[in-house]
Design a protein around this motif. Structure first.
Motif, mmCIF file in Angstrom:
data_model
loop_
_atom_site.group_PDB
_atom_site.id
_atom_site.type_symbol
_atom_site.label_atom_id
_atom_site.label_comp_id
_atom_site.label_asym_id
_atom_site.label_seq_id
_atom_site.Cartn_x
_atom_site.Cartn_y
_atom_site.Cartn_z
ATOM 1 N N PHE A 152 0.827 -1.208 0.000
ATOM 2 C CA PHE A 152 0.000 0.000 0.000
ATOM 3 C C PHE A 152 0.862 1.259 0.000
ATOM 4 C CE2 PHE A 152 -4.304 -1.687 1.794
ATOM 5 C CZ PHE A 152 -4.359 -2.585 0.733
ATOM 6 N N ILE A 153 1.984 1.230 0.732
ATOM 7 C CA ILE A 153 2.908 2.369 0.701
ATOM 8 C C ILE A 153 3.464 2.552 -0.711
ATOM 9 C CG2 ILE A 153 5.167 3.176 1.502
ATOM 10 C CD1 ILE A 153 4.504 1.906 4.236
ATOM 11 N N ALA A 154 3.758 1.447 -1.390
ATOM 12 C CA ALA A 154 4.320 1.511 -2.740
ATOM 13 C C ALA A 154 3.350 2.098 -3.761
ATOM 14 C CB ALA A 154 4.764 0.120 -3.190
ATOM 15 N N LEU A 155 2.064 2.160 -3.425
ATOM 16 C CA LEU A 155 1.070 2.751 -4.326
ATOM 17 C C LEU A 155 1.070 4.276 -4.254
ATOM 18 C CD1 LEU A 155 -1.875 0.278 -3.657
ATOM 19 C CD2 LEU A 155 -0.602 0.512 -5.801
ATOM 20 N N GLN A 156 1.847 4.861 -3.317
ATOM 21 C CA GLN A 156 1.855 6.316 -3.151
ATOM 22 C C GLN A 156 2.590 7.041 -4.277
ATOM 23 O OE1 GLN A 156 3.446 7.072 0.766
ATOM 24 N NE2 GLN A 156 1.844 5.870 1.795
ATOM 25 N N GLY A 157 3.494 6.362 -4.924
ATOM 26 C CA GLY A 157 4.248 7.013 -5.999
ATOM 27 C C GLY A 157 5.668 6.506 -6.043
ATOM 28 N N LYS A 158 6.523 7.276 -6.716
ATOM 29 C CA LYS A 158 7.921 6.866 -6.866
ATOM 30 C C LYS A 158 8.786 7.329 -5.699
ATOM 31 C CE LYS A 158 7.915 6.697 -11.930
ATOM 32 N NZ LYS A 158 8.578 7.144 -13.181
#
Length: 675
Positions: free
Chosen positions: A414-420
């Motif tokens: 879910f953290i990785a869905l925040q962006g680059k």
């Protein structure tokens, strides 16, 4: 008072009243999820008693507390993955099943749904990841998430070794390989290709003594390409996340302590018998720290990263030095080559992959939320108000064996869905919320761990209803205290060690409902009916009764906020028994005096109303039946009225006289199962 007593009094901690504590805050909206049962089995007692009853109790409480329109309770059948494929293969092989794998899953899904209904599990949607409308929504959500991780630069294509059975001429899926878990001190009775029965993750090449379930042969390793999220890159953020959990006040130590176990540096454990062999090759190893303690039979070596640990493992293997790996973060696999799975999108030319069942089951509740809202005719983006808003909270009820997946893998994904870049462990509006995990310890059966695939078979959830009512079982499961420790379920009818005169422990909480609460509630009705029409006496409740009710409500609210269901049951047991004592103590002397009798009825009915509202999430059918006889509507459950008296509620409806429903003789609001 002597000098010593004065000193003792001075340093004695002051008892804090619940009236002095700030009331806990709840979100404006909430999603509640229950663990997803696999589509290869019916529900056993652990599914219901270890997860679903607790999730349902909290969902019902939230509906009363923040409004039922603001709460979505979802779960569903986990349709894909190797356990289903393997069960289906075996049944077809023995001639016990004739049909498609989808037929097989659908039969089990319908059975699960039916049993949950019998236990009054109030799901807004019990979906299925591989069936019907939710299948299409889930496939679309899965593809979109994979695309988003890829675009954010968080997917890594890795070549790894997969088990291949040369005799059978095929790659083996996760459940077609059995060995011993390579994680140090693991007590698992079964380890599969890359996870053991206790949820430990490892690379397939690390599995000890692997055997193919198809042929019994030792499989060879062949290279395959899959997509991974390297969650080791989120180590710092994950540490921030787990360090914040105790501050929330409603995170169980079981959750954050288990997560911390996996946040350790990469370690290798070696028996001290091999200390000389280790010393001989020590200089050839990557940089590491040696931990050697006198009182232990093994020593450990600690590495900076996984690559260094893996190089050391190769060197140890080459020198025939036996070892075990420690718990640590490892890259989390997202795809596989099992045919029965959610199709993975074609990324970077990699075609024909499916998504591994564990990751897609973690975001399945998003798919089910979208499916439910779609069925309600809500806008396409309505789900974001529940999953991507600081006004909302997601509560996931799980078993302790699944903390790794939900507490580490899911949070990192879910953290990785925040962006680059500029990622955070504390999402803002528009970013995926990190769910609140409610993990229970194991619910044992007759003091032993039972599982469908183990030696001790668990009783089926449906079969228990032959001996107990759903509300008896719900009350008992909630009273077990699974938040504190593993607890044994010991139903007397299924316990060969139980004596004829032994009490049935399952009936304790049920008797509080059927004997005590039932008695005090119907005593009020019968006394009113004895002296005339079933008209509720109206008037002011005594201050002491109001105080005790308010204190109980506030304590209950704190316990629910912390998911301490055993505390709720103990609190309500005391309150209901006190209400019964109050009635028995006061009604005899007051019955001859109409004014005194009415006051006792007004006070006791306020206790009954308070207990009814607070027990609504525990025993919904019985409390709703009691509410019907009291003559009030659904508004009585709304916590805006939780401190109101029945007279307050009647007057708010414009009533100067409130009629009760006539109660028949020997009526039971909370019946016991007839034996």
């Amino acid at each position: 008072m002597g000098k010593n007593n004065q000193n003792n009094e001075q340093y004695r901690p002051k008892k804090i009243s619940v009236f002095d504590l700030p009331r806990p805050s709840f979100p404006k909206r909430a999603v509640v999820t229950g663990g997803m049962p696999y589509g290869n089995k019916k529900l056993h007692f652990g599914h219901v008693g270890g997860v679903f009853v607790q999730a349902d109790c909290f969902a019902r409480f939230l509906r009363d507390r923040i409004g039922e329109e603001n709460v979505i309770f979802v779960s569903g059948t986990d349709c894909y993955g190797s356990p289903i494929v393997e069960s289906y293969r075996k049944l077809c092989e023995t001639g016990e099943f004739d049909g498609s794998i989808e037929d097989f899953v659908r039969i089990n899904h319908e059975s699960q749904k039916e049993v949950l209904g019998k236990y009054d599990i109030s799901l807004n949607l019990f979906a299925a990841s591989g069936l019907g409308e939710s299948k299409d929504v889930h496939a679309a959500v899965s593809s979109a998430l994979m695309q988003q991780w890829y675009e954010n630069g968080h997917l890594e294509k890795m070549v790894t070794s997969q088990f291949y059975d040369a005799k059978a001429g095929q790659f083996l899926n996760g459940r077609q390989v059995i060995g011993k878990c390579p994680v140090d001190k693991c007590q698992s009775d079964k380890a599969y290709a890359d996870e053991c029965s206790l949820g430990h993750q490892y690379m397939p090449a690390d599995l000890i003594d692997p055997k193919s379930t198809l042929t019994g042969e030792t499989p060879e390793m062949r290279d395959v390409v899959n997509w991974y999220i390297d969650i080791t890159k989120f180590n710092e953020l994950m540490n921030e996340y787990v360090d914040s959990l105790p501050e929330k006040g409603n995170s169980r130590p079981l959750v954050y302590n288990t997560i911390k176990e996996f946040m350790l540096p990469p370690m290798i454990y070696i028996k001290k018998d091999f200390i000389d062999e280790y010393t001989a090759i020590k200089s050839q190893m990557p940089e590491h720290i040696l931990n050697l303690e006198d009182n232990k039979t093994s020593f450990s070596i600690e590495f900076i990263n996984l690559n260094d640990r893996d190089k050391a493992k190769e060197l140890l293997n080459d020198n025939n030095i036996r070892f075990r790996a420690g718990k640590t973060l490892v890259p989390f696999r997202l795809t596989g080559n099992i045919e029965w799975g959610v199709p993975a999108p074609v990324l970077d030319g990699e075609d024909g992959l499916t998504i591994w069942v564990w990751p897609e089951s973690l975001w399945a509740p998003i798919s089910f939320t979208k499916t439910y809202l779609k069925q309600q005719g809500k806008p396409e983006d309505e789900w974001e108000k529940y999953w991507k808003s600081t006004d909302s909270e997601v509560f996931q009820f799980i078993g302790q064996d699944n903390i790794y997946f939900y507490g580490i893998a899911e949070m990192a994904m879910f953290i990785a869905l925040q962006g680059k870049e500029n990622l955070t462990a504390f999402p803002s509006d528009g970013q995926y919320t990190l769910p609140t995990l409610v993990a229970n310890n194991h619910i044992l059966f007759l003091n032993k761990k039972a599982s469908s695939s183990g030696d001790i078979k668990p009783p089926m959830a449906e079969d228990l209803l032959e001996y107990y009512t759903a509300e008896q079982l719900r009350a008992h499961f909630l009273g077990l205290g699974l938040s504190l420790k593993s607890v044994s379920f010991q139903p007397k009818p299924l316990n060969p060690s139980a004596g004829e005169k032994d009490a049935d422990p399952v009936e304790r909480e049920g008797k509080m409902l059927s004997n005590v609460f039932n008695r005090v509630a119907r005593s009020c009705f019968y006394t009113i009916q004895k002296y005339g029409e079933p008209i509720m006496p109206m008037g002011q409740v005594s201050e002491e009764v109001l105080h005790d009710a308010k204190e109980t409500i506030l304590k209950y609210e704190h316990a629910m906020y912390k998911f301490e269901f055993h505390t709720v049951m103990n609190l309500m047991d005391t309150y209901i028994r006190n209400a019964n004592k109050f009635w028995a103590k006061n009604i005899k002397d007051a019955e001859a005096d109409p004014e005194k009798r009415n006051q006792v009825l007004i006070d006791t009915l306020h206790m009954v109303k308070t207990a009814m509202v607070l027990m609504h999430p525990v025993a919904p059918k019985g409390t709703e039946l009691l509410c019907e006889y009291l003559g009030f509507g659904k508004d009585i459950w709304n916590w805006e009225h939780v401190f109101d008296t029945l007279t307050d509620l009647a007057k708010a409806n414009g009533e100067t006289e409130h009629r009760l429903k006539f109660l028949e003789p020997r009526f039971d609001f909370f019946p016991m199962k007839a034996r």
